[in-house]
Design an enzyme around this catalytic site. Structure first.
Site, PDB file in Angstrom:
ATOM      1  N   GLY A  21       0.649  -1.022  -0.015  1.00 40.84           N
ATOM      2  CA  GLY A  21       0.093  -0.038  -0.017  1.00 40.84           C
ATOM      3  C   GLY A  21       0.813   1.389   0.096  1.00 40.84           C
ATOM      4  O   GLY A  21       0.472   2.284  -0.680  1.00 40.84           O
ATOM      5  N   CYS A  22       1.744   1.005   0.689  1.00 43.10           N
ATOM      6  CA  CYS A  22       2.797   2.491   1.074  1.00 43.10           C
ATOM      7  C   CYS A  22       3.317   2.717  -0.300  1.00 43.10           C
ATOM      8  O   CYS A  22       3.787   3.806  -0.846  1.00 43.10           O
ATOM      9  CB  CYS A  22       3.751   2.219   1.979  1.00 43.10           C
ATOM     10  N   THR A  23       3.925   1.687  -1.242  1.00 42.63           N
ATOM     11  CA  THR A  23       4.419   1.824  -2.506  1.00 42.63           C
ATOM     12  C   THR A  23       3.479   2.365  -3.524  1.00 42.63           C
ATOM     13  O   THR A  23       3.707   3.345  -4.294  1.00 42.63           O
ATOM     14  CB  THR A  23       5.201   0.347  -2.921  1.00 42.63           C
ATOM     15  N   ALA A  81       3.203   6.108  -2.459  1.00 42.94           N
ATOM     16  CA  ALA A  81       4.231   6.909  -3.024  1.00 42.94           C
ATOM     17  C   ALA A  81       4.409   6.989  -4.502  1.00 42.94           C
ATOM     18  O   ALA A  81       4.586   8.023  -4.945  1.00 42.94           O
ATOM     19  CB  ALA A  81       5.387   6.538  -2.308  1.00 42.94           C
TER      20      ALA A  81
END
Length: 147
Positions: free
Chosen positions: A41-43, A46
């Site tokens: 999710g963070c990838t 970002a």
């Protein structure tokens, strides 16, 4: 979590290049907090902010990502994902705390803040999906007359 109308906190942190960064919240700024570098999710989140970065810059909006990872891990993440905006290292959670973002689980909750004129304009508790576009649309409405 800070709310619209709250004053912007004064914060400083090291970026992925090891440089001390003090964002200027008098200028239009997006700060997105995310749990951890290299997670799915963070990838996605970002990468979406990176894809929208030219449009944010066209509006004069600075973008910062913040997690509790250290500067070295941020450097690896930025290189792997082609991220050119500042990733601020917050291993002690002091930046998150200044924004009222919980770190109770050992990582920062996923939250985003839109700021300008040293004030919080909007806050988000997003899903990583089309979040960058949502913030960009709000920034466009806020910072472009007749947006």
């Amino acid at each position: 979590m800070l709310e619209p109308g709250d004053p912007a906190p004064a914060v400083s942190a090291r970026n992925q290049h090891g440089e001390s960064v003090t964002p200027d919240f008098t200028e239009p700024t997006v700060v997105f907090f995310y749990p951890e570098d290299f997670t799915k999710g963070c990838t996605v989140e970002a990468s979406e902010f990176q894809a929208a970065l030219p449009e944010f810059r066209e509006l004069g909006v600075a973008v910062y990502g913040v997690s509790m990872d250290d500067a070295e891990r941020h450097a690896e993440f930025a290189e792997a994902e082609g991220l050119i905006f500042d990733l601020l290292a917050d291993p002690e959670g002091t930046v998150a705390e200044a924004f009222g973002v919980s770190t109770d689980h050992g990582y920062a909750d996923r939250r985003t803040v839109l700021l300008a004129d040293d004030e919080v304009l909007a806050t988000y508790a997003p899903n990583p999906g089309d979040h960058a576009r949502e913030v960009l649309d709000d920034a466009r409405e806020t910072f472009v007359v007749g947006g």
